[in-house]
Design a protein around this motif. Sequence first.
Motif, PDB file in Angstrom:
ATOM      1  N   ALA A  73       6.890   3.350  -0.266  1.00 32.91           N
ATOM      2  CA  ALA A  73       8.000   4.081   0.353  1.00 32.91           C
ATOM      3  C   ALA A  73       8.531   3.363   1.595  1.00 32.91           C
ATOM      4  O   ALA A  73       9.723   3.459   1.910  1.00 32.91           O
ATOM      5  CB  ALA A  73       7.561   5.498   0.712  1.00 32.91           C
ATOM      6  N   LEU A  74       7.666   2.657   2.308  1.00 36.80           N
ATOM      7  CA  LEU A  74       8.110   1.901   3.473  1.00 36.80           C
ATOM      8  C   LEU A  74       9.149   0.854   3.078  1.00 36.80           C
ATOM      9  O   LEU A  74      10.175   0.680   3.749  1.00 36.80           O
ATOM     10  CB  LEU A  74       6.922   1.197   4.146  1.00 36.80           C
ATOM     11  N   ASP A 111       2.715  -1.937   6.898  1.00 35.82           N
ATOM     12  CA  ASP A 111       1.912  -1.803   5.686  1.00 35.82           C
ATOM     13  C   ASP A 111       0.697  -2.719   5.672  1.00 35.82           C
ATOM     14  O   ASP A 111      -0.346  -2.360   5.132  1.00 35.82           O
ATOM     15  CB  ASP A 111       2.781  -2.100   4.463  1.00 35.82           C
ATOM     16  N   ASN A 113       0.830  -1.199   0.000  1.00 37.50           N
ATOM     17  CA  ASN A 113       0.000   0.000   0.000  1.00 37.50           C
ATOM     18  C   ASN A 113       0.870   1.256   0.000  1.00 37.50           C
ATOM     19  O   ASN A 113       0.543   2.244  -0.638  1.00 37.50           O
ATOM     20  CB  ASN A 113      -0.914   0.000   1.227  1.00 37.50           C
ATOM     21  N   ASP A 114       1.972   1.199   0.736  1.00 36.35           N
ATOM     22  CA  ASP A 114       2.898   2.320   0.830  1.00 36.35           C
ATOM     23  C   ASP A 114       4.281   1.823   0.426  1.00 36.35           C
ATOM     24  O   ASP A 114       5.045   1.307   1.247  1.00 36.35           O
ATOM     25  CB  ASP A 114       2.908   2.860   2.261  1.00 36.35           C
TER      26      ASP A 114
END
Length: 231
Positions: free
Chosen positions: A30-31, A135, A27-28
């Motif tokens: 960047a994590l 996430d 979902n993210d």
Amino acid sequence: MEPNGARVLSDSDLAAWIGKTFDHRPNDLALFERALTHGSQAADNYERLEFLGDRVLGLAVAEWLYATFAVEPEGALSKRLNALVTGAVCAEVARGIGVQAYLRLGKQARDDGASESDNVLGDVMEALIGALYLDGGYAPARDFVRSAWRARVHAGTSAPQHPKSALQEWAAAHNRKTPTYEVIDRAGPQHAPRFTVRVSLGSFAEAEASGTSKQEAETAAAAALLARVQP
């Protein structure tokens, strides 16, 4: 990103790898990028995620061992846990899932071979588990650990004895002095150090060994000395 100075990987490449490796659609993203970023590349790196992932890994393994070895006492479960969550084991898992291709390293770290460092790979593996937890929650993190660590959990029927504990027990049983450990050398760059440790049983016997951390070197030295003193 440019992992190891080789080819440029797009966000879609990374997302596809995460989806396949962790059975989780990020979902993210960047994590996960942060989890793969070494301090030599950016200030926003994997260190905080490693801190979190280490605890998530410990919980997932502890919960698993508690259910799997239902009649074992706490001491035996602790031995199993300690053997399964070492940096060396995390690095092996990282290599197995192909983490090196996605690492974000600064030039000096690449030149120094950080992509093959147990310290770096172990830390990144824990950071990826931390990212997965943030996430997607605990379930996907737990499921990945159970998949990636399955063969190791079931590798032996008895709880492994840590070499340092075994050496201390041998010394006590044979009326020898308590083992003492001394770092006698430290080499290599900051992100990929190499420690050499000497362990001694007074003047009776000693052994030396090296590792990518002080703990790893002490463990290897204890194992070497045990092999020397045991018949």
